[in-house]
Design an enzyme around this catalytic site. Sequence first.
Site, short mmCIF file in Angstrom:
data_model
loop_
_atom_site.label_atom_id
_atom_site.label_comp_id
_atom_site.label_asym_id
_atom_site.label_seq_id
_atom_site.Cartn_x
_atom_site.Cartn_y
_atom_site.Cartn_z
N GLU A 186 34.53 -21.31 0.17
CA GLU A 186 34.70 -20.48 -1.04
C GLU A 186 35.20 -21.34 -2.20
O GLU A 186 34.75 -21.18 -3.34
CB GLU A 186 35.68 -19.34 -0.76
CG GLU A 186 35.76 -18.32 -1.87
CD GLU A 186 34.46 -17.56 -2.06
OE1 GLU A 186 33.97 -17.54 -3.22
OE2 GLU A 186 33.94 -16.98 -1.11
N GLU A 242 30.10 -23.66 -8.98
CA GLU A 242 29.83 -22.73 -10.08
C GLU A 242 30.40 -23.26 -11.39
O GLU A 242 29.75 -23.17 -12.43
CB GLU A 242 30.40 -21.36 -9.76
CG GLU A 242 29.61 -20.62 -8.70
CD GLU A 242 30.17 -19.24 -8.38
OE1 GLU A 242 31.25 -18.88 -8.91
OE2 GLU A 242 29.52 -18.52 -7.61
#
Length: 119
Positions: A63, A70
């Site tokens: 994660e 991102e």
Amino acid sequence: MFKVFRSIGYAVEGIWYGVSTQRNMKIHLTVAPIVLILGAIVSLKWVEWCIIILVIAAVMSLELVNTAIEALVDIESPQYQPLAKIAKDVAAGAVLLMAIGSVCIGSIIIVPKLWELLF
């Protein structure tokens, strides 16, 4: 030695950023203690604990990697780019696969013991 502590501090800042800004990281941090409590209730063996802890760490680590990817993509491609979308989607897919795998592993290890305890 100071550099080591500074590096750890940067890493902790990164973890904190993920925890404080990413909804899915908050979900992982909610589910993990539940799994750990269930593990204690069913008295997991040490090998089972190692597997559960490793899987929890893997999901959370992925994660954080997803969050980093991102951020990098957003820096490099502020406008919509098909390849940027692919990079983000693939990173998110990696997290999803690990999360599904972790549910499977947790179910294989904990559910039979919990079932036995309850019934």
